[in-house]
Design an enzyme around this catalytic site. Structure first.
Site, PDB file in Angstrom:
ATOM      1  CG  ASP A 165      -2.091  -1.005   0.985  1.00 22.18           C
ATOM      2  OD1 ASP A 165      -2.447  -1.259  -0.177  1.00 22.18           O
ATOM      3  OD2 ASP A 165      -2.603  -1.545   1.977  1.00 22.18           O
ATOM      4  CE1 TYR A 169      -8.398  -4.033   6.624  1.00 25.69           C
ATOM      5  CE2 TYR A 169      -8.544  -5.514   4.764  1.00 25.69           C
ATOM      6  CZ  TYR A 169      -8.538  -5.306   6.119  1.00 25.69           C
ATOM      7  OH  TYR A 169      -8.663  -6.366   6.966  1.00 25.69           O
TER       8      TYR A 169
HETATM    9 CU    CU Z   1      -7.475  -7.676   7.245  1.00 24.86          CU
END
Ligand code: CU
Length: 678
Positions: free
Chosen positions: A331, A415
């Site tokens: 990320d 996320y």
């Molecule tokens: Cu997770």
């Protein structure tokens, strides 16, 4: 409107910057930073970014079609920063990473802002910077026109009119070893049927992933595996009606500071209680803390950390299917975490007493844009600081803890990650990651859990064998795939000076010898980590293993080395095989602790360019020359892993989970530094 998922909030901000997104961000900064003299670690201003871009665009060796993958402060040498006096002049340079899609060239430029010239230009052959905003958009457009992809959609019951309601979720492709794709920019696109829902993830179109060559703007292949019906359910939690009966709202709990906050901000410097530190915001790492020191009333503040940041993250998934096996998002390095920031609101993402500050970033074309409410600073109640009740006198003495929090929030696809740096009155620094958002899911045919329909075998085991072998059923036809998150924090300690040492500390049972007749004894063993290779260490919970960074040239009045201890909590080791590609690319995840000798350009645990990398970069390479660590300027890299086997209660949006570690004073003070708290 055609849909490419707003997988990265940087897209939203790019749209804000160009005025094409019709929504406003509420500005609610509770306190303005008071003016301060410029500092060498101040992040680049919008005017400086403009100036950098002008200088770079004037350089004939740089292609006019090149995009700006990174524009950030190139931090001056540590010696310059330490020698800096307020008001004095200092060098000002920017690091610019340019990527030219047609030619595939990646060039790094160091731009001297004061001299208004390029100081150096470095070709990085084969390096792929993080995925650019323009590439996310382009990937969706290219795939949608592809006949093979369209056929795969029709096979799954979607009509041509519904193609525009399919979300194409652009992923960094990982390493692909095919000669014909060498040097090409690659993206893979799993897909979801959004329809009219705000939450596309439940209606996963399983088994279809396109591989896109962004350089040549064509689809390399469309992987079309088993035809799994698109799950019918789309629990849209943005729509209160779909949730059902809401519970009664609670009576208010108010967080008020009627006399104002206790911290002061001067430029990017924060002072609170006995702490002082600076903050900055980097397009790749997000929130970066600098020059953290504690003033305990001596000659001068005592330095602890020179620089602290999240250096990399990787999220490897457990499923071996061709549509899943490459999913392991880096990320920070593949997506530019800083640019994926989500603005926060007092009373929602952060408490209502938070002060919210803006940051300045630059888009792919080098145009600066400001994001309001990007960094939150606030005080919070920290429970009990210390307490005791004297048995005989029944006297109670208690202090309530107050903490200072620096907080930022990032949304990377499904996320959401908040990062919180929490400072205590007792000299502790707690680092906390808060994970929420939507689980990444796989479409299956099953409507009930296959594992729980079994009888345990002779050993009492329930062995997963069905479609949910690599995940957990969280809704009918929806399996959330097991995965792990590995965060790597780069902690450049300077305990009162740059020359430090690192000790590993284990509690061990003493030998049952004469001086230990009842065999109850245990001792604290310390081991000096002498070189970079020796300092690749793993946790040992049985030994209560911790590590400390100490100043061996000083002694406290008690004769201790002043030190800070890294006190771990939750952690994990990777399940992927050491020879697997993801372990090669994320070599940092193989150890919880790494220590290296400070090198200004060694900043990222998976290397400068993890996008499409084949492996070996970052920490394994930084440590390969096995530099000595004793009495050197040491950098501690801590890998914090979380293994995530999902639960149905985490669907359709995850209750926030927290994980972290603490940096605690280890004989840095000769007594409880919070005794003086009134
Ligand atoms: Cu997770």
């Amino acid at each position: 409107m055609r849909q490419t998922i707003h997988w990265f909030s940087r897209i939203v901000f790019a749209e804000l910057a160009t005025g094409t997104l019709a929504c406003a961000i509420v500005v609610s900064a509770a306190a303005e930073a008071s003016a301060a003299a410029p500092h060498p670690l101040d992040p680049l201003s919008a005017a400086e970014i403009d100036s950098v871009v002008k200088i770079v665009r004037g350089e004939p060796k740089i292609s006019k079609s090149a995009n700006f993958a990174t524009i950030a402060l190139s931090e001056p040498d540590k010696s310059v920063v330490y020698a800096h006096k307020p008001g004095a002049a200092f060098p000002r340079e920017a690091l610019v990473v340019l990527h030219d899609r047609p030619s595939g060239r990646t060039v790094e430029a160091i731009v001297d802002l004061k001299g208004k010239k390029i100081r150096s230009l470095t070709e990085r052959p084969g390096a792929q910077p993080a995925v650019l905003v323009v590439e996310y958009e382009l990937a969706g457009e290219i795939v949608r026109k592809d006949k093979r992809w369209q056929a795969a959609m029709r096979k799954r019951g979607l009509t041509d009119e519904q193609f525009d309601d399919v979300v194409l979720d652009p992923w960094a492709a990982g390493y692909i070893d095919r000669p014909e794709l060498k040097g090409k920019r690659l993206i893979r696109t799993p897909c979801y049927y959004r329809g009219k829902s705000n939450n596309p993830y439940p209606r996963v179109i399983e088994g279809v992933v396109a591989l896109v060559n962004i350089t040549d703007e064509d689809v390399v292949e469309v992987l079309d595996l088993e035809n799994i019906p698109i799950p019918a359910q789309s629990l849209d939690y943005f729509d209160a009606k779909q949730i059902g009966q809401l519970r009664e709202p609670l009576k208010p709990l108010e967080i008020k500071q009627p006399n104002g906050a206790n911290f002061t901000l001067q430029g990017n410097e924060i002072r609170w209680q006995k702490w002082s530190l600076r903050h900055s915001f980097h397009p790749r790492e997000g929130l970066v803390l600098h020059a953290i020191s504690y003033d305990d009333g001596g000659d001068k503040p005592r330095s602890i950390l020179y620089r602290a940041s999240l250096s990399e993250m990787v999220v490897p998934y457990a499923d071996p299917a061709g549509t899943w096996s490459w999913r392991n998002a880096f990320d920070v390095g593949e997506y530019g975490l800083g640019a994926c920031l989500s603005p926060m609101r007092a009373g929602y993402e952060v408490p209502e007493n938070a002060t919210l500050l803006p940051v300045v970033l630059a888009d792919d074309l080098g145009k600066p844009y400001e994001v309001e409410n990007a960094v939150a600073i606030y005080e919070q109640d920290g429970g009990v600081l210390w307490t005791h009740t004297d048995y005989d006198s029944k006297k109670v003495e208690t202090r309530r803890a107050r903490q200072l929090v620096l907080h930022s929030l990032f949304t990377v696809g499904n996320y959401d990650y908040a990062l919180r740096w929490i400072f205590g009155q007792d000299g502790t620094i707690e680092v906390q990651a808060e994970l929420s958002g939507v689980l990444l899911v796989k479409g299956v045919k099953e409507k009930v859990c296959a594992v729980c329909q079994q009888e345990p075998d002779a050993d009492g085991r329930l062995r997963p064998t069905g479609a949910d072998k690599h995940g957990s059923l969280v809704a009918p036809q929806i399996v959330a795939t097991h995965h792990q998150h590995f965060f790597n924090f780069r902690l450049d300690f300077d305990i009162e000076q740059t020359a430090n040492c690192v000790h590993e500390m284990d509690l061990v049972a003493a030998e049952p010898l004469a001086d230990n007749p009842l065999r109850n004894a245990f001792v604290l063993e310390q081991r000096l980590l002498r070189t970079e290779r020796e300092a690749q260490r793993d946790l040992d919970h049985a030994a209560h293993r911790t590590w400390k960074v100490l100043n061996a040239d000083r002694r406290t009045a008690l004769g201790h080395f002043p030190a800070y201890e890294l006190s771990p909590a939750t952690n994990a080791l990777p399940f992927a095989h050491p020879q697997s590609r993801v372990r090669q690319r994320a070599g940092f995840s193989s150890h919880h602790l790494w220590v290296t000798q400070h090198q200004p350009r060694e900043l990222y645990a998976a290397g400068d360019y993890p996008n499409q990398s084949s492996g070996g970069d970052g920490l394994p390479q930084y440590a390969d020359d096995n530099q000595p660590l004793v009495g050197q300027d040491v950098v501690v890299w801590y890998t914090m892993g979380l293994s995530h086997a999902a639960r149905a209660a985490e669907w359709p949006v995850m209750p926030a989970a927290r994980a972290g570690f603490r940096l605690v004073p280890h004989n840095f003070f000769d007594r409880n530094p919070a005794l003086d708290v009134p």
